[in-house]
Write an enzyme that holds these catalytic residues in place. Sequence first.
Site, mmCIF file in Angstrom:
data_model
loop_
_atom_site.group_PDB
_atom_site.id
_atom_site.type_symbol
_atom_site.label_atom_id
_atom_site.label_comp_id
_atom_site.label_asym_id
_atom_site.label_seq_id
_atom_site.Cartn_x
_atom_site.Cartn_y
_atom_site.Cartn_z
ATOM 1 N N LYS A 1 -8.084 -5.324 -3.521
ATOM 2 C CA LYS A 1 -8.503 -3.840 -3.781
ATOM 3 C C LYS A 1 -7.359 -3.159 -4.624
ATOM 4 C CE LYS A 1 -8.217 -0.010 -2.312
ATOM 5 N NZ LYS A 1 -8.306 0.749 -3.485
ATOM 6 N N GLU B 1 -7.847 2.831 -6.998
ATOM 7 C CA GLU B 1 -9.099 3.556 -7.679
ATOM 8 C C GLU B 1 -8.843 3.916 -9.200
ATOM 9 O OE1 GLU B 1 -8.222 6.488 -4.613
ATOM 10 O OE2 GLU B 1 -7.886 4.335 -4.946
ATOM 11 N N GLY C 1 2.607 0.330 -1.545
ATOM 12 C CA GLY C 1 2.611 1.549 -1.704
ATOM 13 C C GLY C 1 3.580 2.608 -0.862
ATOM 14 N N GLY D 1 1.885 2.813 4.719
ATOM 15 C CA GLY D 1 2.190 1.486 5.125
ATOM 16 C C GLY D 1 2.314 1.642 6.660
ATOM 17 N N GLU E 1 5.440 -3.685 1.167
ATOM 18 C CA GLU E 1 6.410 -3.244 0.147
ATOM 19 C C GLU E 1 6.328 -1.744 0.258
ATOM 20 O OE1 GLU E 1 8.503 -3.555 -4.055
ATOM 21 O OE2 GLU E 1 7.515 -5.266 -3.423
ATOM 22 N N CYS F 1 8.926 2.199 -7.232
ATOM 23 C CA CYS F 1 9.513 1.961 -6.179
ATOM 24 C C CYS F 1 10.906 1.673 -5.905
ATOM 25 C CB CYS F 1 8.630 1.003 -5.324
ATOM 26 S SG CYS F 1 8.611 -0.671 -5.947
ATOM 27 N N GLU G 1 11.185 10.580 -1.347
ATOM 28 C CA GLU G 1 10.839 9.924 -2.562
ATOM 29 C C GLU G 1 9.933 10.925 -3.213
ATOM 30 O OE1 GLU G 1 9.507 5.392 -3.674
ATOM 31 O OE2 GLU G 1 8.157 6.664 -2.020
#
Length: 498
Positions: free
Chosen positions: A188, A191, A241, A246, A263, A297, A395
């Site tokens: 997936k 989107e 993500g 997560g 990750e 990331c 972040e």
Amino acid sequence: MEMNAGKLALPETVREFGFFVDGKWIAAGNRRVIERNSPAHDVPVTRITRCTVDDLNQAVRVARDAFNDRRWSGLSGADRATVLLRAAEGIRARAEELALLETLESGKGISQSRGEVLGAASIYEYAAGAARALHGETFNNLGDNLIGLVIREPIGVVGLITPWNFPFFILSERVPFILASGCTVVAKPSEVTSATTLVMAEILAEAGLPAGVFNVVTGAGSEIGQAMTEHDDIDMLSFTGSTAVGRRALLASAGNFKKLGLELGGKNPQIVFADADLNEAADGVVFGICFNAGQCCVSGSRLIVEKSVAVEFEKLLADKIARVRVGDPLDPNTQVGAIVTSQQNDTILSYIGRGMAEGARLVCGGGALETEKGQFIRPTVFADVRMDMAVAREEIFGPVLTISTFETFEEAIELANDTVYGLAASIWTKNLDKATSAFRRVQAGRVWVNTTIAGGPETPIGGFKQSGHGRETGIYGVEEYTEVKTVHIALGKRDLWV
């Protein structure tokens, strides 16, 4: 494959996609669709299907059947390698198409997209070799009457959720290794950047991958992604993500104790010692924060520089950032493209505002780039940053760099590790002893010395602490998707117990 050297034109029509299950395209039909606008041009470029949970369940059933009947897992490593090599050829043959789709949906520069697509092809080529290299162990030290085998078997059906920042490259750091292990996949993509994953499904089918081994469902992460993490017939989930999502995936996986590969986020330090080549280090730091508009990331978003050279280094940074080319991603000369969504754009700008409000000193940048269309942010640098500021701890996922200073080696390491994250770090020094001591003590899954955001598929990637767990790429990336089974074989006649 031929790359266009000039500025590309926007497509005249919106490209529509169904989804891909059991080796064939399925049209959207009466399902809802998601129309994606180019973040640089504010025009629709792709339209994808908003799949339902029933669609996901069907894809998982198909992947389970494909795994159980051994149409893929029962093949030799050599046969799997042949398919992966053909897939690499397919990527190269359609590289310009893939790169354009990547740029239109993500907003990254076309030159960067082209590099990532060709890099992805090389990952498939490496994974083809890994498929043949996967092996177990034997224990011939158990005496004359017993021999032990340790074998690796594919874990089963893998759910794969990929992010919007590197939709094709991160897909390619996962899929060929999952396939090399013998697993089947339900993927997936985000989107907002689904097109290249869907095209890859077609490339794999044309390369000879059996139907049902690689399936793609599209739609919202809150619906389809969440259902994947909870699905009882998915044996393992690979998620890339944010740390927040997560954490939710980790909790949801408890339903069937599925294995997770995560990750997640990063707040990655770049440590610059006074004995570094300051011009090269400044160039690396600018690249590390500007690459992919900072939506990376492993972006080097925290500069930790030795105090004795901090003023000189700040001037070098400001001069280099002033020459970074921000603009239309369809122009091959562009170095920094658009911000992927209006929501992400607003988030980055809000952090810039918080940095100013908290008392950080603005060195350069500080806001949006004024354009007629699209959303662009000037690379921004804050100095005099304290570790209690939001811009230093959270972040941002945008082109925003913070500068802190240190006077001793111990202070540099303490600042570098003062974070809940541990994804990546860079160290800049010409002193080998200092570099070695630093990379031994910095808590991060990847450390670069006198470079940043470099490497290839031969070595593993992954994080420490809240940056996730598990490893992708390298031979570790194949082993990640296997179960280890121990077998004991008795030889000769048994000493009867009864």
